[in-house]
Design an enzyme around this catalytic site. Structure first.
Site, PDB file in Angstrom:
ATOM      1  CG  ASN A  12      -8.439  14.898   6.400  1.00 46.47           C
ATOM      2  OD1 ASN A  12      -8.240  16.084   6.697  1.00 46.47           O
ATOM      3  ND2 ASN A  12      -8.696  13.955   7.306  1.00 46.47           N
ATOM      4  CD1 TRP A  13      -4.879  18.009   1.747  1.00 48.12           C
ATOM      5  CD2 TRP A  13      -4.773  20.245   1.606  1.00 48.12           C
ATOM      6  NE1 TRP A  13      -4.907  18.346   0.412  1.00 48.12           N
ATOM      7  CE2 TRP A  13      -4.840  19.707   0.292  1.00 48.12           C
ATOM      8  CE3 TRP A  13      -4.703  21.636   1.759  1.00 48.12           C
ATOM      9  CZ2 TRP A  13      -4.839  20.528  -0.842  1.00 48.12           C
ATOM     10  CZ3 TRP A  13      -4.700  22.442   0.629  1.00 48.12           C
ATOM     11  CH2 TRP A  13      -4.765  21.890  -0.659  1.00 48.12           C
ATOM     12  CE  LYS A  14      -5.596  12.697   8.531  1.00 46.79           C
ATOM     13  NZ  LYS A  14      -5.205  11.448   9.152  1.00 46.79           N
ATOM     14  CG  HIS A  98     -10.992  12.182  10.742  1.00 47.54           C
ATOM     15  ND1 HIS A  98     -10.019  11.699  11.591  1.00 47.54           N
ATOM     16  CD2 HIS A  98     -10.593  11.868   9.489  1.00 47.54           C
ATOM     17  CE1 HIS A  98      -9.069  11.124  10.864  1.00 47.54           C
ATOM     18  NE2 HIS A  98      -9.396  11.216   9.592  1.00 47.54           N
ATOM     19  CD  GLU A 100      -6.473  12.085  12.482  1.00 46.10           C
ATOM     20  OE1 GLU A 100      -6.656  13.214  12.005  1.00 46.10           O
ATOM     21  OE2 GLU A 100      -5.830  11.188  11.888  1.00 46.10           O
ATOM     22  CD  GLU A 170     -10.941   8.111   7.046  1.00 51.91           C
ATOM     23  OE1 GLU A 170     -10.210   8.377   6.096  1.00 51.91           O
ATOM     24  OE2 GLU A 170     -11.009   8.808   8.068  1.00 51.91           O
ATOM     25  N   GLY A 176      -2.917   6.606   8.832  1.00 48.42           N
ATOM     26  CA  GLY A 176      -1.579   7.153   9.069  1.00 48.42           C
ATOM     27  C   GLY A 176      -0.555   6.112   9.495  1.00 48.42           C
ATOM     28  CB  SER A 216      -2.470   3.576   4.850  1.00 46.77           C
ATOM     29  OG  SER A 216      -2.076   3.979   6.160  1.00 46.77           O
ATOM     30  N   GLY A 238      -2.302  11.357   4.393  1.00 48.88           N
ATOM     31  CA  GLY A 238      -0.895  11.578   4.066  1.00 48.88           C
ATOM     32  C   GLY A 238      -0.607  11.736   2.581  1.00 48.88           C
TER      33      GLY A 238
HETATM   34  P1  PGA Z   1      -4.161   8.522   5.931  1.00 53.06           P
HETATM   35  O1  PGA Z   1      -5.384   9.326   6.596  1.00 53.06           O
HETATM   36  O2  PGA Z   1      -4.439   8.435   4.458  1.00 53.06           O
HETATM   37  O3  PGA Z   1      -2.943   9.349   6.250  1.00 53.06           O
HETATM   38  O4  PGA Z   1      -4.131   7.189   6.577  1.00 53.06           O
HETATM   39  C1  PGA Z   1      -6.705   9.110   6.178  1.00 53.06           C
HETATM   40  C2  PGA Z   1      -7.654   9.964   6.992  1.00 53.06           C
HETATM   41  O5  PGA Z   1      -7.417  10.122   8.193  1.00 53.06           O
HETATM   42  O6  PGA Z   1      -8.649  10.494   6.472  1.00 53.06           O
END
Ligand code: PGA
Length: 268
Positions: A12-14, A98, A100, A170, A176, A216, A238
């Site tokens: 997931n490159w966000k 997600h 976010e 998640e 993150g 993470s 990340g």
């Molecule tokens: P992260 O993000 O690996 O940076 O913790 C995971 C995600 O939000 O899908």
């Protein structure tokens, strides 16, 4: 019986990477995956890079995912993307719900449910994210929250319609932050999700559903997480932004697939 589920590693490159940066990263991943590994790999670039990344991935086994979609096919919905357009640009998967998006953009359980259904109609695989906050975990509400999100996302859809569904557990406090859930704690939640799916839609479907862990995930913890019986892959933020970090996580998915295949051949 050992799992026959093909592991799935999703990047997931966000909100990162220009078109040129996306092409370079996709190219490095595609060079590793080639025309197929024992695990499935998808990457989710920003929407403006989808078309270019599709070209980079063409002829390889790496799938293309979007990070969100609206539930309507088209119409007066300024700023949105639709399952029809995702299919048109070559997406095979789409991340939905997600944390976010739930936290910053008002995504609701009801919206997630409508998106799941719209994506399934258009044969785009939904990767539905669920997870608890730190407060909810500390209050002992992890399973209430997570299973509630699973119930809502699948409400009214039967196992046939839901067949390709992927779930990503998640924990919000692990995203993150560099804090990862302990592999056994994550496994406990994954097992609870699978038994809830079995209760809701039947055991035979539930045993086929891939449940990814996210939060993470990095090369140093991927093997341990992916050795758990109900952790069928990873949704990686990340660490998916560099091929150097993402490729060892893909390799952990390959090891899981090979281990399961060996176990199954011994069981036969
Ligand atoms: P992260 O993000 O690996 O940076 O913790 C995971 C995600 O939000 O899908």
């Amino acid at each position: 019986m050992t799992s026959a589920r093909t592991p799935l590693i999703a990047g997931n490159w966000k909100l990162h990477n220009t078109v040129a940066e996306s092409e370079a990263l996709a190219g490095a991943i595609a060079a590793h995956v080639g025309n197929g590994l024992a695990c499935e790999v998808v990457v989710a670039p920003v929407a403006t890079s989808l078309a270019a990344v599709r070209e980079t991935l063409s002829g390889t086994a790496v799938g293309l995912a979007a990070q969100n979609s609206h539930w309507e096919d088209s119409g007066a919905f300024t700023g949105e993307l639709s399952p029809v357009l995702l299919l048109d640009v070559g997406c095979t998967h789409c991340i939905i719900g997600h944390s976010e998006r739930r936290q910053y953009f008002g995504e609701t359980d009801a919206g997630v449910r409508k998106k799941v259904s719209a994506l399934l109609v258009h044969k785009v695989v939904p990767i539905v994210c669920v997870g608890e906050s730190l407060d909810e975990r500390e209050a002992g509400k992890t399973l209430d929250v997570v299973l509630g999100q699973v119930d809502a996302a699948t409400d009214g859809l039967d196992a046939v319609a839901l067949a390709p569904l992927v779930i990503a557990y998640e924990p919000i406090w692990a995203i993150g932050t560099g804090r990862t859930a302990k592999a056994e704690d994550a496994q406990e939640v994954h097992a609870a999700i699978r038994s809830r799916l079995a209760e809701l839609k039947g055991e035979s479907w539930a045993t086929t559903v891939r449940i990814l862990y996210g939060g993470s995930v990095k090369p140093a913890n991927a093997d341990e997480l992916l050795s758990q019986p109900d952790i069928d892959g990873a949704l990686v933020g990340g660490a998916s932004l560099s091929a150097e970090n993402f490729i060892p996580i893909i390799d952990a998915g390959v090891s899981r697939a090979e281990f399961s295949a060996r176990r199954r051949s011994l069981e036969l």
